[in-house]
Design a protein around this motif. Sequence first.
Motif, PDB file in Angstrom:
ATOM      1  N   HIS A   1       0.831  -1.212   0.000  1.00 29.25           N
ATOM      2  CA  HIS A   1       0.000   0.000   0.000  1.00 29.25           C
ATOM      3  C   HIS A   1       0.864   1.260   0.000  1.00 29.25           C
ATOM      4  CE1 HIS A   1      -3.521  -2.459   0.511  1.00 29.25           C
ATOM      5  NE2 HIS A   1      -2.813  -3.147   1.370  1.00 29.25           N
ATOM      6  N   GLU A   2       2.082   1.103  -0.460  1.00 30.53           N
ATOM      7  CA  GLU A   2       3.022   2.227  -0.472  1.00 30.53           C
ATOM      8  C   GLU A   2       2.508   3.391  -1.312  1.00 30.53           C
ATOM      9  OE1 GLU A   2       5.445  -1.582   0.022  1.00 30.53           O
ATOM     10  OE2 GLU A   2       3.829  -0.925  -1.294  1.00 30.53           O
ATOM     11  N   ASP A   3       1.939   3.092  -2.486  1.00 29.05           N
ATOM     12  CA  ASP A   3       1.472   4.163  -3.367  1.00 29.05           C
ATOM     13  C   ASP A   3       0.383   4.993  -2.699  1.00 29.05           C
ATOM     14  OD1 ASP A   3       3.253   3.366  -5.320  1.00 29.05           O
ATOM     15  OD2 ASP A   3       1.744   2.350  -6.543  1.00 29.05           O
ATOM     16  N   LEU A   4      -0.622   4.335  -2.147  1.00 30.71           N
ATOM     17  CA  LEU A   4      -1.735   5.022  -1.505  1.00 30.71           C
ATOM     18  C   LEU A   4      -1.254   5.863  -0.325  1.00 30.71           C
ATOM     19  CD1 LEU A   4      -4.854   5.436  -1.087  1.00 30.71           C
ATOM     20  CD2 LEU A   4      -4.715   3.466   0.475  1.00 30.71           C
ATOM     21  N   LEU A   5      -0.479   5.259   0.555  1.00 34.59           N
ATOM     22  CA  LEU A   5      -0.065   5.946   1.781  1.00 34.59           C
ATOM     23  C   LEU A   5       0.941   7.062   1.505  1.00 34.59           C
ATOM     24  CD1 LEU A   5       0.103   2.849   4.132  1.00 34.59           C
ATOM     25  CD2 LEU A   5      -1.759   4.504   3.860  1.00 34.59           C
ATOM     26  N   THR A   6       1.846   6.826   0.585  1.00 38.21           N
ATOM     27  CA  THR A   6       2.812   7.863   0.229  1.00 38.21           C
ATOM     28  C   THR A   6       2.112   9.028  -0.455  1.00 38.21           C
ATOM     29  OG1 THR A   6       4.565   6.217   0.038  1.00 38.21           O
ATOM     30  CG2 THR A   6       4.954   8.341  -1.027  1.00 38.21           C
ATOM     31  N   GLN A   7       1.158   8.731  -1.328  1.00 39.20           N
ATOM     32  CA  GLN A   7       0.403   9.794  -1.985  1.00 39.20           C
ATOM     33  C   GLN A   7      -0.366  10.605  -0.949  1.00 39.20           C
ATOM     34  OE1 GLN A   7      -2.420   8.549  -4.971  1.00 39.20           O
ATOM     35  NE2 GLN A   7      -3.038  10.647  -5.405  1.00 39.20           N
ATOM     36  N   PHE A   8      -1.014   9.933  -0.002  1.00 36.74           N
ATOM     37  CA  PHE A   8      -1.735  10.635   1.054  1.00 36.74           C
ATOM     38  C   PHE A   8      -0.797  11.581   1.807  1.00 36.74           C
ATOM     39  CE2 PHE A   8      -2.389  10.753   5.647  1.00 36.74           C
ATOM     40  CZ  PHE A   8      -3.521  11.542   5.698  1.00 36.74           C
ATOM     41  N   LEU A   9       0.326  11.056   2.279  1.00 32.13           N
ATOM     42  CA  LEU A   9       1.254  11.879   3.053  1.00 32.13           C
ATOM     43  C   LEU A   9       1.773  13.052   2.231  1.00 32.13           C
ATOM     44  CD1 LEU A   9       3.231   9.110   4.955  1.00 32.13           C
ATOM     45  CD2 LEU A   9       1.617  10.760   5.933  1.00 32.13           C
ATOM     46  N   PHE A  10       2.082  12.812   0.976  1.00 30.68           N
ATOM     47  CA  PHE A  10       2.606  13.872   0.120  1.00 30.68           C
ATOM     48  C   PHE A  10       1.561  14.958  -0.109  1.00 30.68           C
ATOM     49  CE2 PHE A  10       4.020  15.325  -4.249  1.00 30.68           C
ATOM     50  CZ  PHE A  10       5.067  16.090  -3.777  1.00 30.68           C
ATOM     51  N   GLU A  11       0.344  14.571  -0.444  1.00 20.72           N
ATOM     52  CA  GLU A  11      -0.698  15.562  -0.729  1.00 20.72           C
ATOM     53  C   GLU A  11      -1.099  16.357   0.518  1.00 20.72           C
ATOM     54  OE1 GLU A  11      -4.060  14.200  -3.006  1.00 20.72           O
ATOM     55  OE2 GLU A  11      -2.756  13.213  -4.471  1.00 20.72           O
ATOM     56  N   ILE A  12      -1.227  15.677   1.646  1.00 22.67           N
ATOM     57  CA  ILE A  12      -1.648  16.364   2.858  1.00 22.67           C
ATOM     58  C   ILE A  12      -0.520  17.228   3.424  1.00 22.67           C
ATOM     59  CG2 ILE A  12      -2.484  16.049   5.232  1.00 22.67           C
ATOM     60  CD1 ILE A  12      -4.588  15.485   3.017  1.00 22.67           C
ATOM     61  N   SER A  13       0.716  16.793   3.247  1.00 25.90           N
ATOM     62  CA  SER A  13       1.843  17.563   3.786  1.00 25.90           C
ATOM     63  C   SER A  13       2.216  18.756   2.913  1.00 25.90           C
ATOM     64  CB  SER A  13       3.063  16.665   3.990  1.00 25.90           C
ATOM     65  OG  SER A  13       3.599  16.245   2.754  1.00 25.90           O
ATOM     66  N   THR A  14       1.744  18.775   1.671  1.00 23.64           N
ATOM     67  CA  THR A  14       2.067  19.885   0.769  1.00 23.64           C
ATOM     68  C   THR A  14       0.795  20.397   0.071  1.00 23.64           C
ATOM     69  OG1 THR A  14       2.616  18.302  -0.972  1.00 23.64           O
ATOM     70  CG2 THR A  14       4.449  19.171   0.317  1.00 23.64           C
ATOM     71  N   PRO A  15      -0.131  20.945   0.842  1.00 22.17           N
ATOM     72  CA  PRO A  15      -1.380  21.405   0.229  1.00 22.17           C
ATOM     73  C   PRO A  15      -1.162  22.508  -0.809  1.00 22.17           C
ATOM     74  CG  PRO A  15      -1.204  22.201   2.477  1.00 22.17           C
ATOM     75  CD  PRO A  15      -0.083  21.233   2.264  1.00 22.17           C
ATOM     76  N   GLU A  16      -0.050  23.225  -0.697  1.00 16.16           N
ATOM     77  CA  GLU A  16       0.235  24.274  -1.670  1.00 16.16           C
ATOM     78  C   GLU A  16       0.477  23.703  -3.071  1.00 16.16           C
ATOM     79  OE1 GLU A  16       4.089  23.106   0.305  1.00 16.16           O
ATOM     80  OE2 GLU A  16       2.068  23.534   0.996  1.00 16.16           O
ATOM     81  N   LEU A  17       0.814  22.426  -3.158  1.00 14.11           N
ATOM     82  CA  LEU A  17       1.028  21.774  -4.458  1.00 14.11           C
ATOM     83  C   LEU A  17      -0.234  21.089  -4.984  1.00 14.11           C
ATOM     84  CD1 LEU A  17       4.510  20.085  -3.880  1.00 14.11           C
ATOM     85  CD2 LEU A  17       4.010  22.289  -4.972  1.00 14.11           C
ATOM     86  N   PHE A  18      -1.182  20.816  -4.114  1.00 20.04           N
ATOM     87  CA  PHE A  18      -2.364  20.057  -4.514  1.00 20.04           C
ATOM     88  C   PHE A  18      -3.623  20.885  -4.281  1.00 20.04           C
ATOM     89  CE2 PHE A  18       0.963  16.991  -3.814  1.00 20.04           C
ATOM     90  CZ  PHE A  18       0.869  16.209  -4.954  1.00 20.04           C
TER      91      PHE A  18
END
Length: 122
Positions: free
Chosen positions: A78-95
């Motif tokens: 589940h690396e893709d799902l969890l890494t995507q979650f962390l990346f998107e939530i940690s960088t809202p300025e990009l998403f």
Amino acid sequence: MDSNRDHVLDDLVHWRGELADLVEAARHVDASATALVDRTAIAAVLEKAADGQVGLDELTAWAQTVHFVDGLGIEDGHEDLLTQFLFEISTPELFEPVTSEVCHRWLSRVRSSLATPPATGL
């Protein structure tokens, strides 16, 4: 596994305690400490945010810390799902800004993944 060192990271992953204290403790944890970021932990944190138990800005700060702290592994398969979650939530300025709707959408995705049986490789 040393339970004292690993306990600090596990508390961070599961957001058990005050965020500022968890972040500070994670910064000073021994390099050999480990913990696992899994879908159950992410779902529990998202439930806290969706229910208003933690602020949405705090969720972003938590995700930034979890995303970048050493010693945290990601649940196998589940690396893709969890890494995507962390990346998107940690960088809202990009998403997109972290809102209640975003939390509910991610919570739905994570819960759905928990309900889906693992692939058999047939």
